[in-house]
Design an enzyme around this catalytic site. Structure first.
Site, PDB file in Angstrom:
ATOM      1  N   SER A 136       0.855  -1.191   0.000  1.00  0.00           N
ATOM      2  CA  SER A 136       0.000   0.000   0.000  1.00  0.00           C
ATOM      3  C   SER A 136       0.887   1.234   0.000  1.00  0.00           C
ATOM      4  O   SER A 136       2.027   1.201   0.479  1.00  0.00           O
ATOM      5  CB  SER A 136      -0.899   0.014   1.238  1.00  0.00           C
ATOM      6  OG  SER A 136      -1.567   1.253   1.372  1.00  0.00           O
ATOM      7  N   TYR A 154      -1.807  -1.139  10.349  1.00  0.00           N
ATOM      8  CA  TYR A 154      -1.901  -1.334   8.900  1.00  0.00           C
ATOM      9  C   TYR A 154      -0.647  -0.811   8.199  1.00  0.00           C
ATOM     10  O   TYR A 154      -0.059  -1.505   7.359  1.00  0.00           O
ATOM     11  CB  TYR A 154      -3.139  -0.628   8.376  1.00  0.00           C
ATOM     12  CG  TYR A 154      -3.387  -0.814   6.903  1.00  0.00           C
ATOM     13  CD1 TYR A 154      -3.972  -1.982   6.422  1.00  0.00           C
ATOM     14  CD2 TYR A 154      -3.062   0.183   5.979  1.00  0.00           C
ATOM     15  CE1 TYR A 154      -4.218  -2.162   5.064  1.00  0.00           C
ATOM     16  CE2 TYR A 154      -3.300   0.009   4.623  1.00  0.00           C
ATOM     17  CZ  TYR A 154      -3.877  -1.160   4.173  1.00  0.00           C
ATOM     18  OH  TYR A 154      -4.113  -1.330   2.826  1.00  0.00           O
TER      19      TYR A 154
END
Length: 283
Positions: free
Chosen positions: A176, A189
């Protein structure tokens, strides 16, 4: 007389004066503007393939004629995806390490090997930092990071055990842009996605003896709901003038899987419409 006539007509055709349209091809024999890649019928395993980016990745490989299996904890969506695209669904929670190991072992038994692994599965669990528990953090790591280790190691062990080793292989990890930039309250995350980026180039070195290239893709803003209400500002803030879609990521997976593209190795490929390269100042 007839022979001379045919010769003249052939000469006119070659010179373009006959009035008969000629099919123009490139030196390689393709139509002008046509580009094609040959992937081959590959054996593909995708984690977290029931919905979102994972579903589009599964569909893309199925559309390319590959044999595709995927796992997911969502049995309802997983079953629907498998029926819609023609893939094999293996329901499980990737945080359950023995279940994931059994899943991969079953595919090795049924297929003989796995050619392409797309480690897509991931959870966010976004909440205020002070409300994030150690159990929350560990859960994110168990889902986002540990499966990459489990599946990649199984692939290495399997290939090392073969008398004649498969020399084609791809590991594609979905990271990401949060590995590179962050907002508040995304600790677990962001940490997991940063780990995926560094794991990828380490895996590259460890998997090289087994003929496997390892790359990761860092998506930016990808809209997985086609009915999402996007504003012009949402789109136009991107240098590409649009928000991303799952197919953008699936296309890169396919490109990395082409056998001739094995010189792309150990890379983190950012697909975000240019946002992480955009300089932004608050007025």
């Amino acid at each position: 007389m007839a022979d001379n006539y045919l010769e003249k007509r052939m000469e006119e055709y070659r010179s373009g004066k006959s009035g008969i349209p000629r099919r123009k091809l490139t030196p390689s024999g393709k139509k002008p503007g046509e580009v094609s890649f040959s992937l081959g019928v590959r054996r593909v395993f995708v984690t977290g393939g029931a919905s979102g980016i994972g579903r589009e990745v599964v569909k893309a490989y199925c559309d390319a004629g590959c044999r595709v299996a995927f796992c997911d904890v969502d049995e309802k969506r997983g079953t629907a995806t498998a029926q819609a695209v023609g893939a094999r669904f293996m329901p499980l929670d990737v945080a359950d390490a023995p279940a994931l190991e059994r899943c991969v072992a079953q595919l090795f038994h049924d297929w003989g090997d796995i050619d392409i692994v797309v480690n897509n599965v991931g959870i966010g669990m976004f909440r205020p930092f002070v409300d994030t528990t150690l159990e929350d953090f560990d859960r994110v790591m168990a889902v986002n990071i540990r499966p990459i280790f489990i599946v990649s190691r199984a692939m290495a062990l399997h290939r090392a055990s073969q008398a004649v080793m498969n020399t084609y292989g791809r590991i594609i990890n979905i990271a990401s842009t949060r590995a590179l930039q962050s907002e508040a309250d995304t600790i677990a995350y962001s940490a997991s996605k940063g780990a995926i980026v560094s794991m990828t180039h380490s895996l590259m070195m460890s998997m090289a003896p087994y003929g496997v290239t390892c790359n990761c893709i860092s998506p930016g803003w990808i809209v997985t709901d086609p009915s999402a209400d996007l504003s012009d500002a949402d789109r136009l803030q991107h240098p590409s003038a649009r928000v991303g879609c799952p197919r953008d990521i699936a296309n890169m997976c396919l490109y990395l899987s082409v056998p001739e593209n094995n010189f792309i190795n150990g890379e983190n490929l950012v697909i975000d419409g240019g946002m992480t390269r955009k300089m932004i100042y608050e007025e």
